[in-house]
Design an enzyme around this catalytic site. Structure first.
Site, PDB file in Angstrom:
ATOM      1  N   LYS A   1       0.983  -0.947  -0.193  1.00 47.56           N
ATOM      2  CA  LYS A   1      -0.091   0.436   0.028  1.00 47.56           C
ATOM      3  C   LYS A   1       1.056   1.360  -0.032  1.00 47.56           C
ATOM      4  CE  LYS A   1      -3.632   2.846   2.391  1.00 47.56           C
ATOM      5  NZ  LYS A   1      -4.477   1.957   3.628  1.00 47.56           N
TER       6      LYS A   1
ATOM      7  N   LYS B   1      -2.221  -1.667  -3.705  1.00 43.04           N
ATOM      8  CA  LYS B   1      -2.838   0.015  -3.660  1.00 43.04           C
ATOM      9  C   LYS B   1      -2.131   0.767  -4.109  1.00 43.04           C
ATOM     10  CE  LYS B   1      -6.298   2.065  -0.605  1.00 43.04           C
ATOM     11  NZ  LYS B   1      -7.138   1.980   0.245  1.00 43.04           N
TER      12      LYS B   1
END
Length: 328
Positions: free
Chosen positions: A197, A250
């Site tokens: 992330k 992400k």
């Protein structure tokens, strides 16, 4: 033309729509998607998020109609995010047994037992400071935060969540949550780790939707530097060793190289998160008439599957499912 020339006739396999469909390598299906839903306290609330046209904050009395629409379109997985007014320093609403996500999960599972409910396991939506853990000396205390994240995961599993998805990027979050779930009798519940992330500018509209903007500083001490590739492999390796069952990358669109790296290095299901900023840019351009929204979205999501994603978390999930129904 000189008949002596020899070259490959690649166009033979592009000669018609049926031919192109026959040899297509990558496909999108409604079951490939996990659809995000924002649940808000109160009643008779359906607030369109100004920076995310077509996406709403929904109170409980509107939640099931949204899930029903997704279900009838063939989508079988949702991920829930909570929007609350009662926030404190430690985000205690996140791990309250009757918190907003816990109650929403119970409601959805009762009405749609075969829908998979993914519970986002983080504190940022519930803390008064907007960070993903406990604050000590103006920074997030990694180890103090782990205990609260584990409590949150167990309370979500008790409520009926099918998958726990910790998104906080604390070191050791997978192993601590795995241990807590196992000890609480939830060894069968998988962990969908936000393994990779990045600290991304693409998250802005989500923070509007979830009311989770940090009140000071940023998240760069725990989310990853967008310049780094090898770090992604280190992060994912740790999560695999600690017991992750899925690996999320992400954002997706600007990180397809990372999706491919994770796919090539690990044999767990890979999830691409097509985040809010990626959604909002397309919607804004479509509203201006600058792009063909359907064609662009389908091309973009196919690129995520082609890069190696097995699943996609996307706000476009319902739109795509409708387009796929129309094309069939």
């Amino acid at each position: 033309m000189d008949q002596q020339l020899s070259f490959k006739r690649h166009r033979r396999l592009r000669s018609s729509s049926s031919m192109r469909s026959l040899v297509r390598e990558t496909h999108l299906r409604p079951t490939d998607f996990i659809y995000p839903i924002f649940v808000i306290e109160g009643s008779n609330i359906k607030n369109e998020i100004s920076s995310m046209p077509g996406i709403y904050q929904l109170s409980f009395d509107h939640l099931l109609e949204e899930v029903k629409e997704a279900y009838e379109l063939g989508i079988r997985s949702i991920i829930l995010f909570g929007v609350v007014s009662n926030k404190d320093e430690i985000g205690s609403e996140a791990f309250h047994d009757h918190g907003i996500i816990q109650e929403a999960t119970r409601m959805v599972k009762k009405a749609f037992p075969d829908i998979l409910v993914v519970a986002d396991t983080c504190l940022c939506e519930y803390t008064s400071h907007g960070h993903c853990g406990v604050i000590q000396n103006q920074d997030v205390d990694n180890d103090a935060s782990l205990e609260l994240l584990a409590k949150t995961a167990v309370s979500q599993a008790k409520a009926g969540a099918d998958i726990i998805a910790p998104s906080n990027m604390m070191d050791g979050f997978v192993v601590v949550i795995r241990k807590a779930l196992d000890e609480a009798g939830f060894s069968h519940i998988p962990i969908m780790s936000y393994a990779v992330k990045y600290a991304s500018a693409f998250y802005g509209p989500f923070r509007d939707a979830a009311d989770s903007t940090p009140q000071f500083g940023d998240r760069k001490t725990y989310q990853m530097d967008p310049a780094n590739r090898l770090e992604a492999i280190r992060e994912a390796s740790s999560d695999v060793e600690e017991g992750a069952d899925f690996l999320i990358v992400k954002p997706a669109m600007s990180y397809l190289d990372i999706v491919r790296e994770i796919r090539d290095n690990f044999d767990l299901p890979v999830v691409a998160y097509n985040v809010s900023g990626e959604y909002s840019m397309v919607k804004a351009a479509a509203q201006k008439g600058w792009i063909d929204e359907k064609a662009l979205v389908m091309e973009k999501l196919i690129s995520m599957k082609r890069a190696g994603a097995d699943l996609i978390i996307s706000y476009f999930a319902k739109d795509v499912a409708k387009w796929l129904q129309e094309s069939n």
